[in-house]
Design a protein around this motif. Structure first.
Motif, PDB file in Angstrom:
ATOM      1  N   GLY A  34       0.806  -1.211   0.000  1.00  0.00           N
ATOM      2  CA  GLY A  34       0.000   0.000   0.000  1.00  0.00           C
ATOM      3  C   GLY A  34       0.842   1.266   0.000  1.00  0.00           C
ATOM      4  N   THR A  35       0.193   2.355  -0.357  1.00  0.00           N
ATOM      5  CA  THR A  35       0.819   3.678  -0.376  1.00  0.00           C
ATOM      6  C   THR A  35       0.087   4.596   0.586  1.00  0.00           C
ATOM      7  N   LEU A  36       0.821   5.248   1.451  1.00  0.00           N
ATOM      8  CA  LEU A  36       0.249   6.191   2.407  1.00  0.00           C
ATOM      9  C   LEU A  36       0.277   7.592   1.811  1.00  0.00           C
ATOM     10  N   ASN A  37      -0.890   8.196   1.684  1.00  0.00           N
ATOM     11  CA  ASN A  37      -0.995   9.597   1.277  1.00  0.00           C
ATOM     12  C   ASN A  37      -1.322  10.432   2.510  1.00  0.00           C
ATOM     13  N   PHE A  38      -0.480  11.397   2.825  1.00  0.00           N
ATOM     14  CA  PHE A  38      -0.723  12.224   4.003  1.00  0.00           C
ATOM     15  C   PHE A  38      -0.453  13.682   3.671  1.00  0.00           C
ATOM     16  N   ALA A  39      -0.944  14.567   4.529  1.00  0.00           N
ATOM     17  CA  ALA A  39      -0.867  16.002   4.280  1.00  0.00           C
ATOM     18  C   ALA A  39       0.392  16.604   4.884  1.00  0.00           C
ATOM     19  N   ILE A  40       1.003  17.518   4.142  1.00  0.00           N
ATOM     20  CA  ILE A  40       2.070  18.376   4.655  1.00  0.00           C
ATOM     21  C   ILE A  40       1.604  19.808   4.415  1.00  0.00           C
ATOM     22  N   SER A  41       1.471  20.595   5.472  1.00  0.00           N
ATOM     23  CA  SER A  41       0.791  21.893   5.346  1.00  0.00           C
ATOM     24  C   SER A  41       1.672  23.003   4.786  1.00  0.00           C
ATOM     25  N   ALA A  42       2.930  22.694   4.468  1.00  0.00           N
ATOM     26  CA  ALA A  42       3.808  23.678   3.831  1.00  0.00           C
ATOM     27  C   ALA A  42       4.833  22.931   2.988  1.00  0.00           C
ATOM     28  N   GLU A  43       5.327  23.596   1.965  1.00  0.00           N
ATOM     29  CA  GLU A  43       6.341  22.977   1.116  1.00  0.00           C
ATOM     30  C   GLU A  43       7.726  23.394   1.588  1.00  0.00           C
ATOM     31  N   THR A  44       8.648  22.448   1.672  1.00  0.00           N
ATOM     32  CA  THR A  44       9.974  22.762   2.183  1.00  0.00           C
ATOM     33  C   THR A  44      10.718  23.736   1.263  1.00  0.00           C
ATOM     34  N   PRO A 197      14.291   4.220   5.182  1.00  0.00           N
ATOM     35  CA  PRO A 197      13.380   3.157   4.720  1.00  0.00           C
ATOM     36  C   PRO A 197      12.788   3.394   3.336  1.00  0.00           C
ATOM     37  N   PHE A 198      12.840   4.633   2.844  1.00  0.00           N
ATOM     38  CA  PHE A 198      12.250   4.936   1.546  1.00  0.00           C
ATOM     39  C   PHE A 198      13.259   5.630   0.631  1.00  0.00           C
ATOM     40  N   ILE A 199      13.129   5.377  -0.656  1.00  0.00           N
ATOM     41  CA  ILE A 199      13.975   5.989  -1.679  1.00  0.00           C
ATOM     42  C   ILE A 199      13.203   7.124  -2.339  1.00  0.00           C
ATOM     43  N   PHE A 200      13.838   8.265  -2.459  1.00  0.00           N
ATOM     44  CA  PHE A 200      13.220   9.434  -3.093  1.00  0.00           C
ATOM     45  C   PHE A 200      12.884   9.128  -4.551  1.00  0.00           C
ATOM     46  N   THR A 201      11.650   9.418  -4.942  1.00  0.00           N
ATOM     47  CA  THR A 201      11.254   9.216  -6.338  1.00  0.00           C
ATOM     48  C   THR A 201      10.937  10.523  -7.057  1.00  0.00           C
ATOM     49  N   GLU A 202      10.242  11.454  -6.378  1.00  0.00           N
ATOM     50  CA  GLU A 202       9.966  12.715  -7.066  1.00  0.00           C
ATOM     51  C   GLU A 202       9.523  13.802  -6.092  1.00  0.00           C
ATOM     52  N   HIS A 203       9.759  15.029  -6.525  1.00  0.00           N
ATOM     53  CA  HIS A 203       9.235  16.220  -5.868  1.00  0.00           C
ATOM     54  C   HIS A 203       8.606  17.077  -6.954  1.00  0.00           C
ATOM     55  N   VAL A 204       7.302  17.198  -6.911  1.00  0.00           N
ATOM     56  CA  VAL A 204       6.580  18.048  -7.848  1.00  0.00           C
ATOM     57  C   VAL A 204       6.213  19.328  -7.095  1.00  0.00           C
ATOM     58  N   LYS A 205       6.872  20.415  -7.432  1.00  0.00           N
ATOM     59  CA  LYS A 205       6.670  21.656  -6.691  1.00  0.00           C
ATOM     60  C   LYS A 205       5.202  22.078  -6.732  1.00  0.00           C
ATOM     61  N   GLY A 206       4.732  22.470  -5.558  1.00  0.00           N
ATOM     62  CA  GLY A 206       3.342  22.875  -5.443  1.00  0.00           C
ATOM     63  C   GLY A 206       2.379  21.723  -5.316  1.00  0.00           C
ATOM     64  N   PHE A 232       1.233  18.525  -0.429  1.00  0.00           N
ATOM     65  CA  PHE A 232       1.291  19.874   0.126  1.00  0.00           C
ATOM     66  C   PHE A 232      -0.115  20.474   0.128  1.00  0.00           C
ATOM     67  N   THR A 233      -0.620  20.747   1.331  1.00  0.00           N
ATOM     68  CA  THR A 233      -1.988  21.259   1.486  1.00  0.00           C
ATOM     69  C   THR A 233      -1.952  22.547   2.284  1.00  0.00           C
ATOM     70  N   LEU A 234      -1.704  23.655   1.597  1.00  0.00           N
ATOM     71  CA  LEU A 234      -1.594  24.941   2.282  1.00  0.00           C
ATOM     72  C   LEU A 234      -2.942  25.445   2.778  1.00  0.00           C
ATOM     73  N   GLN A 235      -4.020  25.006   2.154  1.00  0.00           N
ATOM     74  CA  GLN A 235      -5.356  25.445   2.566  1.00  0.00           C
ATOM     75  C   GLN A 235      -6.010  24.393   3.451  1.00  0.00           C
ATOM     76  N   ALA A 236      -6.413  24.798   4.645  1.00  0.00           N
ATOM     77  CA  ALA A 236      -6.994  23.858   5.612  1.00  0.00           C
ATOM     78  C   ALA A 236      -8.255  23.199   5.067  1.00  0.00           C
ATOM     79  N   ALA A 237      -9.075  23.950   4.368  1.00  0.00           N
ATOM     80  CA  ALA A 237     -10.330  23.396   3.848  1.00  0.00           C
ATOM     81  C   ALA A 237     -10.051  22.257   2.875  1.00  0.00           C
ATOM     82  N   ALA A 238      -9.049  22.434   2.016  1.00  0.00           N
ATOM     83  CA  ALA A 238      -8.707  21.387   1.048  1.00  0.00           C
ATOM     84  C   ALA A 238      -8.190  20.142   1.766  1.00  0.00           C
ATOM     85  N   MET A 239      -7.405  20.344   2.814  1.00  0.00           N
ATOM     86  CA  MET A 239      -6.883  19.217   3.582  1.00  0.00           C
ATOM     87  C   MET A 239      -8.015  18.445   4.256  1.00  0.00           C
TER      88      MET A 239
END
Length: 530
Positions: A34-44, A197-206, A232-239
């Motif tokens: 399985g793949t875990l999708n989770f929210a990050i409220s800001a982009e590094t 434990p994980f290998i970086f695959t991609e960073h899609v800005k925004g 990346f979920t900068l808007q609380a409502a979208a998250m």
């Protein structure tokens, strides 16, 4: 393994979990896939945890890396090994010897050795020109680092630091390849090559960061997940909408009480809610190199105008801000009591008298019709309500403030360069020990994370004395002296400490709650019960 620290001498601080479902992972066998999708409220703003103090960097990068030690979240604040298979501490706390797990490999196939650990910590304690290490003050007491063989690394101290073992467990101390650092000391800002434990695959800005399971991870059987995506979920409502709809399975940083209530009402038994006090606060920060904020009277007046006790009651209902506290987390073993705190500048319970004194201080400083821009992050929780609150507080002593909010990257750049007058800053801690919490207030030459940019040798000396002190009561007294000096000089001061509320779908298993959102970000133990 010999573990001696002020945290262990004082005992641990319990954290509360308000949930009816935490034990549900105990009796079940973890599942792979399985793949875990989770929210990050800001982009590094960049990839390197060594030079960052925003959680956005850690949530982005931690799954790809390992550290020497880490915190055992089942027994917080005890530490456990990560890359270290075992370790010994000299009785006088002047040397630390670590034996590394054999056969650990970086994701590019290179085998990890003690030279990689040495190069990493040399970079943390004494970064080369052009490299930023916000942990520099933390590791200043290390004298030499030796690598006598491929699996042994020895840290010899210049002076005692009673909490050094916990600092070795910091999640920010991601281990890099010595060869990578030699080729490009700043490479980790834009490139990822870890042993996690994980290998970086991609960073899609925004949009998102993604990783896939490492088949060569040194902990056999882990990770359970095939991969993850941090959205990346900068808007609380979208998250919130994505959590309710199942597109996201968790938000591991923390949400507001109102957001919690909405999720519980909409999702019922499908959502798990965990709560804890938080090793995180917002700070009111003055740029002491800019007029009129180079005048202590102006800084102190603005701090004395803030009704923290009344603000706590109101803001705690609408945001993650809750507790009034000083330089150490309220309720923790080293914290200042509310009664003693109320005696310090900016913490008076008599806000009317405090504001009258603030007006007098501004008049004495010859500052009338004061106007300035308050710099802030554009994160809805809790930066926006904190900014609105401060603007209103200063209005009540005749000060006009423009509230300016921006994305994390330009915000950090402005704070680091000193391109601001007054700002809402943050103190982002992973443990309660004062050697970490107080470091942000040191002179800027010692602590790049000190954005007030002040220079105070008296504060530095008190900090160093407290660092060497192993008697808990004497250490507490030095913390009180440090805190009083800091608030008397009004360089920067906590606004309020946060309260952590973490939502996750009940299908998300193996993740562990703690008082710090910096911990548990590797995700190696997380699995999906689907």
């Amino acid at each position: 393994m010999d573990r001696r620290s002020v945290l262990s001498l004082l005992g641990t601080t319990a954290f509360a979990l308000s949930t009816g479902a935490v034990p549900d992972a105990v009796a079940q066998q973890p599942k792979h896939g399985g793949t875990l999708n989770f929210a990050i409220s800001a982009e590094t703003p960049q990839y390197d945890p060594h030079g960052s103090d925003t959680y956005a960097t850690l949530d982005f990068s931690a799954p790809f890396y390992s550290t020497l030690l880490k915190f055992n979240l089942d027994k917080y604040p005890d530490v456990m090994g990560d890359l270290a298979d075992s370790w010994t501490v000299a009785p006088d706390l002047m040397s630390y010897t670590f034996k590394l797990h054999p056969g650990v490999k970086f994701h590019n196939g290179q085998e990890l050795t003690s030279e990689d650990v040495k190069a990493t910590y040399d970079r943390l304690r004494n970064p080369p020109p052009g490299v930023v290490s916000t942990r520099r003050a933390t590791f200043a007491d290390i004298g030499t680092i030796e690598a006598p063989d491929a699996l042994t690394v020895v840290f010899k101290m210049k002076a005692v630091n009673a909490a050094m073992l916990e600092h070795f467990a910091s999640p920010w101390n991601t281990i890099y390849s010595a060869k990578d650092l030699a080729a490009d000391p700043n490479g980790p800002k834009t490139k990822i090559n870890g042993t996690g434990p994980f290998i970086f695959t991609e960073h899609v800005k925004g949009s998102h960061v993604a990783g896939k399971k490492s088949d060569t991870y040194f902990r056999k059987g882990l990770p359970y997940l095939d991969g993850f995506k941090g959205v990346f979920t900068l808007q609380a409502a979208a998250m919130l909408n994505a959590l309710q709809g199942g597109q996201l399975m968790a938000e591991f940083r923390g949400i507001s009480p109102a957001e919690r209530d909405r999720l519980v009402q909409a999702m019922g038994e499908k959502i798990r809610i965990e709560e804890s006090s938080w090793t995180l606060n917002l700070l009111v920060c003055f740029n002491t190199e800019k007029k009129p904020f180079d005048d202590v009277r102006v800084r102190k007046a603005l701090l004395m105008a803030i009704d923290r006790w009344g603000g706590s009651a109101g803001l705690s209902r609408i945001s993650t801000l809750r507790s009034v506290g000083g330089v150490v987390r309220p309720g923790s073993p080293l914290a200042t009591s509310p009664d003693d705190l109320a005696k310090l500048p900016g913490f008076s319970r008599d806000i009317k008298a405090s504001r009258e004194e603030a007006k007098k201080l501004l008049a004495e400083a010859g500052v009338t019709n004061l106007k300035f821009v308050l710099w802030n992050r554009n994160l809805a929780m809790p930066y926006t309500p904190a900014g609105i609150f401060l603007v209103d507080q200063w209005r009540q002593i005749g000060v006009e403030v423009e509230h300016k909010q921006s994305d994390t990257s330009p915000y950090i750049a402005a704070m680091t360069s000193g391109n601001f007058d007054v700002a809402i800053d943050f103190s982002n801690l992973f443990m309660d020990d004062s050697s970490l919490g107080l470091a942000k207030y040191l002179s800027v030459a010692r602590a790049p994370e000190n954005r007030s940019r002040h220079k105070d040798t008296e504060l530095d000396k008190i900090y160093d004395d407290h660092l060497r002190e192993r008697d808990p009561e004497k250490r507490k007294a030095l913390i009180r002296a440090f805190e009083k000096r800091t608030f008397d000089m009004a360089y920067q001061e906590p606004l309020l400490w946060w309260h952590r509320i973490v939502p996750s779908h009940k299908t998300v298993m193996g993740w562990k709650m703690s008082p710090s959102h910096n911990l548990g970000a590797q995700l190696e133990d997380v699995w999906l019960n689907t």
